[in-house]
Design an enzyme around this catalytic site. Sequence first.
Site, PDB file in Angstrom:
ATOM      1  N   ALA A 167      -3.769  -5.424  60.361  1.00 25.75           N
ATOM      2  CA  ALA A 167      -2.604  -5.319  59.123  1.00 25.75           C
ATOM      3  C   ALA A 167      -2.162  -4.006  58.706  1.00 25.75           C
ATOM      4  O   ALA A 167      -3.633  -3.497  58.978  1.00 25.75           O
ATOM      5  CB  ALA A 167      -2.403  -6.378  57.931  1.00 25.75           C
ATOM      6  N   ASP A 168      -1.388  -3.519  58.797  1.00 20.08           N
ATOM      7  CA  ASP A 168      -0.826  -2.670  58.140  1.00 20.08           C
ATOM      8  C   ASP A 168      -1.314  -2.038  57.279  1.00 20.08           C
ATOM      9  O   ASP A 168      -2.065  -3.251  56.242  1.00 20.08           O
ATOM     10  CB  ASP A 168       0.130  -2.097  58.753  1.00 20.08           C
ATOM     11  CG  ASP A 168       0.970  -0.154  58.506  1.00 20.08           C
ATOM     12  OD1 ASP A 168       2.348   0.586  58.603  1.00 20.08           O
ATOM     13  OD2 ASP A 168       0.068  -0.019  57.673  1.00 20.08           O
ATOM     14  N   TYR A 169      -1.390  -1.119  56.243  1.00 19.15           N
ATOM     15  CA  TYR A 169      -2.135  -0.521  55.220  1.00 19.15           C
ATOM     16  C   TYR A 169      -0.925  -0.667  54.180  1.00 19.15           C
ATOM     17  O   TYR A 169       0.260  -1.274  53.895  1.00 19.15           O
ATOM     18  CB  TYR A 169      -1.833   0.918  54.619  1.00 19.15           C
ATOM     19  CG  TYR A 169      -2.385   1.687  53.592  1.00 19.15           C
ATOM     20  CD1 TYR A 169      -1.930   1.442  52.562  1.00 19.15           C
ATOM     21  CD2 TYR A 169      -3.353   2.646  54.352  1.00 19.15           C
ATOM     22  CE1 TYR A 169      -2.721   2.423  51.294  1.00 19.15           C
ATOM     23  CE2 TYR A 169      -4.495   3.286  53.238  1.00 19.15           C
ATOM     24  CZ  TYR A 169      -3.719   3.327  52.019  1.00 19.15           C
ATOM     25  OH  TYR A 169      -4.418   3.566  51.230  1.00 19.15           O
TER      26      TYR A 169
END
Length: 738
Positions: free
Chosen positions: A261-263
């Site tokens: 997942a992105d940040y």
Amino acid sequence: MELNKLKNLMDSMTLEEKIGQLVQLSGEFFDADDMAVGPKQKLGISQETIDLCGSVLNVVGAKKVVQIQKSYLEKSRHKIPLLFMADIIYGYKTIYPIPLALGCSWNPQMVKQCNRFTSREASAAGAHVTFAPMVDLVRDPRWGRCMESTGEDPYLNGVFAKAMVEGFQGTFEPKESIASCVKHFAAYGAGEGGREYNTVDMSKRRLFQDYLPGYQRAVEAGCEMVMTSFNTVDGIPSSANENLLRNILRDEWNFDGVVIADYAAIQELIAHGVAEDDAQAASLAMKAGVDIDMKTPCYSNHLKDLISDGKLQEDLVDQSVWRILKLKNKLGLFEDPFRGASEENEAKNLCNATHMQMSRQAARESMVLLQNENQVLPIEAGKKIALLGPYANSQDLIGLWAVHGDRNQVISLKTAFEEEKDRNEFAWTRGCEVLDDYSVLGDFGFYQNSEKALTKEEKLEEVKKAIELAKWADVVVFALGEHLLQSGEAGSRTQLNIPDNQMDFLDQILPYVKQSVVLLFNGRPLVLTDLAKKVDAMMECWFPGSQGGHAIVDLLFHKANPSGRLTMSFPYTTGQIPIYYNSYNTGRPMATSIHSNRFMSRYLDAPNEAFYPFGFGLSYHNCEYSKLSLSNTVMQPKQTIQVTVEVTNISDVRGEEVVQLYIRDLVGSVVRPIKELKGFQKITLDPKESKQVIFELNEKMLEFYTADMSYQAEEGKFEVYIGKDSTTQNKEIFVLRK
Ligand code: GLC
């Protein structure tokens, strides 16, 4: 390690240990100075989570990585090494031009080599995975992350995606390769209004036809990881989107790597409104197929209870853990948890002469000569030059996402000019600030503005000094541009101009200028319509990297000949956005509509065309295209047509030409773009030299998502164009018969 042993290892892990592998934390949890690249937030996790976590975000540097890995493994029951991942987007310490610039080189082989060198540096510094390439298609220059993309064309983005992945990963040899993570899956570049993190919503057809090809080429090239995007796709945020992550990515594309997942994107499912709390967010993301939770407490604090409450199958966790362990194994971490990271290797590789020379060459090929009135360029020897502007002596030439770049090694324009010109032929001054007010930019963790702010008096003094230098000089070179924080993540803008204070400065100086050249430093297409009228020459330098100053001076003094060609359209005005070359004809096209000149697809106050179109760029040489011919005007199934054109360098200087091949499908079961790039060749021509350039055209190149979404070519008439940019009208016609 043999896979059966790896499987035995996994089978011996507790549920807590397995969940730990799915968690990624940043440096501050490992007593490492935190290379903050995202918002700071309190996580609320336990020490056990830290002790069991599987990967680390943006901690690099051999000494630090070895120290953290050692102390981590001492406490680890199974001795499963940490995975070190980082944003190494267009260089590690040696910084190359930003990807939007690299795309303008139309030289994927060179870009691949840049990434080979980057992997050598990064692995010496202990990085195992890079969060690159970013292949988001972008047609809206208001979005700041244009700078990370290679532009508006699906085909070209795919060519570079492949080259970048192959460059980073090589054949996974330690010390030479790192795993790549293609991002941001999917369609992050289509945020409404060009506003960062905004809603993405489009037809399935547009998604598949235009926005997915870049990621698909990266997966085909073997990239080991995919990062989800912050945005929604068809109403569901990517990190909770089973259709995207399972049906398309895993089932249709057979991707068997790791999804991260992105940040904080998993926890942001709550803000999106598809999850009530961290527990539901964790459940949605795990069911959708997200393997690693970057920097939120969702997985670490809730997966165990979700499983024990029967709300989540443990098998899903096992599948994710298995993919992560396989990646660690493929990287050889079980045999060598440090994978060659050492200060000795760093000393040998970081910013070495070979890499710096590559950076210089890449910068030369990425810059785009936009205008050259009165043939002001190249600058003749012996001319007195004044270099004026906020980028005259700046080391921000490396752009925003050079997270780990060595700014001190950046060659500024001033440095490069002083190496090239005698003291009595060169002078410079800063002239003005990049911006009058920096507060709008917010802060971006690691980046600190290095230039001292000018006082009011100093600003007046700068203008006076600049006027004196302009009077003295034969040629004035203005170094202007966006602040590097005006592009990149969270860098969306509604006005795409050079900052007003810089334009005011330019206007004050121009009356004293004999010949003017503007060098542009920016991370996106800008609106240059007014600026172009005021000056003789303009060169798009983007953020050119460690060797930016040298590369620019090479081009200005004709040690190299500009060959860059734009991969994103530059609008006349922001009101035209989104603007891109491969658009549809509409039912009332201006060129051929039967209606009067009002009732056509047009604006009352601006043209439809781009100010600088896709594929455009000038050089010091000039080429003519002639003798376009086809080996056949009918393409039978499985048959290819040879498309031949003669390209003649009619000038007296050697240069590189990007010969571009476009097609147009005149009638389809759905509307088709007025042009589609399907091939290009970058050739070198000596003065007066002619070359025959041949392209092979086949049915596969004509395929698209038809009315029933089947991907195939349809028979009928096609136009094939070959020219120097997307506005070419140099065409022939052929028919596909099936
Ligand atoms: C950022 C970016 C992503 C980056 C990640 C880790 O928010 O969206 O591109 O790789 O976080 O720094």
